[in-house]
Design an enzyme around this catalytic site. Structure first.
Site, mmCIF file in Angstrom:
data_model
loop_
_atom_site.group_PDB
_atom_site.id
_atom_site.type_symbol
_atom_site.label_atom_id
_atom_site.label_comp_id
_atom_site.label_asym_id
_atom_site.label_seq_id
_atom_site.Cartn_x
_atom_site.Cartn_y
_atom_site.Cartn_z
ATOM 1 N N ASN A 22 0.843 -1.193 0.000
ATOM 2 C CA ASN A 22 0.000 0.000 0.000
ATOM 3 C C ASN A 22 0.882 1.249 0.000
ATOM 4 O O ASN A 22 1.954 1.274 0.602
ATOM 5 C CB ASN A 22 -1.016 -0.006 1.154
ATOM 6 C CG ASN A 22 -0.415 -0.258 2.514
ATOM 7 O OD1 ASN A 22 0.601 -0.941 2.635
ATOM 8 N ND2 ASN A 22 -1.032 0.285 3.538
ATOM 9 N N GLU A 53 0.248 5.207 0.641
ATOM 10 C CA GLU A 53 -0.698 6.246 1.045
ATOM 11 C C GLU A 53 -0.242 7.629 0.597
ATOM 12 O O GLU A 53 0.872 7.800 0.095
ATOM 13 C CB GLU A 53 -0.882 6.201 2.571
ATOM 14 C CG GLU A 53 -1.548 4.908 3.020
ATOM 15 C CD GLU A 53 -1.801 4.834 4.504
ATOM 16 O OE1 GLU A 53 -2.534 3.933 4.923
ATOM 17 O OE2 GLU A 53 -1.264 5.681 5.267
ATOM 18 N N CYS A 64 -3.902 0.640 -2.722
ATOM 19 C CA CYS A 64 -3.797 -0.608 -1.967
ATOM 20 C C CYS A 64 -2.694 -1.502 -2.544
ATOM 21 O O CYS A 64 -2.323 -1.381 -3.715
ATOM 22 C CB CYS A 64 -5.110 -1.383 -2.018
ATOM 23 S SG CYS A 64 -6.511 -0.555 -1.275
ATOM 24 N N GLU A 98 -2.858 -4.663 -3.344
ATOM 25 C CA GLU A 98 -3.341 -5.518 -4.428
ATOM 26 C C GLU A 98 -3.318 -4.772 -5.752
ATOM 27 O O GLU A 98 -2.894 -5.288 -6.783
ATOM 28 C CB GLU A 98 -4.773 -5.986 -4.139
ATOM 29 C CG GLU A 98 -4.936 -6.788 -2.861
ATOM 30 C CD GLU A 98 -5.320 -5.935 -1.654
ATOM 31 O OE1 GLU A 98 -4.728 -4.838 -1.468
ATOM 32 O OE2 GLU A 98 -6.205 -6.362 -0.901
ATOM 33 N N CYS A 116 -10.372 -3.124 -4.651
ATOM 34 C CA CYS A 116 -9.422 -4.134 -5.122
ATOM 35 C C CYS A 116 -10.139 -5.343 -5.713
ATOM 36 O O CYS A 116 -9.689 -5.911 -6.706
ATOM 37 C CB CYS A 116 -8.489 -4.561 -3.992
ATOM 38 S SG CYS A 116 -7.277 -3.287 -3.599
HETATM 39 ZN ZN LIG Z 1 -7.911 -2.408 -1.637
#
Ligand SMILES: [Zn+2]
Length: 135
Positions: A47, A49, A58, A60, A94
């Protein structure tokens, strides 16, 4: 990083290593992912941010973007791991991103101790919206 798929325990360890690169100064919620292509290569993600929260990405989707940008369009499995004892499921965004490429994706959800449960994307996102719905 492109690696060759070996086994599930190894895939979870690779996702855990990817988690080490998580950039999450706001949530302190580290996530790692390892996505296996149809040809057996692994693309990792974490991830990332942002001070403008919605801009964050994210783990994924980081892995998906890396793999798709390298020409992959079909995937066999993904492992996702956090620092929690609970097995945390992928968010809705996701799930939608993953179903674009592989409805039958096998999803391994791991906890910090590297134990995991197995599910599928079709279980996580039944009746998902896909390109077929556009026709
Ligand atoms: Zn996600």
């Amino acid at each position: 990083m492109v690696l060759e798929f070996t086994n599930i325990e190894e895939l979870v360890r690779i996702a855990s290593q990817a988690k080490e690169n998580a950039y999450c100064p706001y949530s302190n919620f580290r996530v790692g992912a390892a996505l296996v292509t149809e040809s057996g290569e692994i693309y990792t993600g974490c991830n990332v941010e942002n001070a403008c929260y919605p801009v964050g990405n994210c783990a994924e989707r980081t892995a998906i973007v890396k793999a798709v940008s390298e020409g992959h369009r079909s995937f066999k499995a993904i492992a996702v791991i956090t620092d929690k004892a609970a097995k945390i499921m992928p968010c809705g965004l996701c799930r939608q991103s993953l179903i674009e490429f592989s409805k039958d994706l096998v999803v391994y959800i791991a906890s910090v101790d590297l134990t995991f449960r197995v599910t599928t994307l079709s279980e996580l996102l039944p009746h998902g919206f896909t390109a077929e719905d556009l026709n």
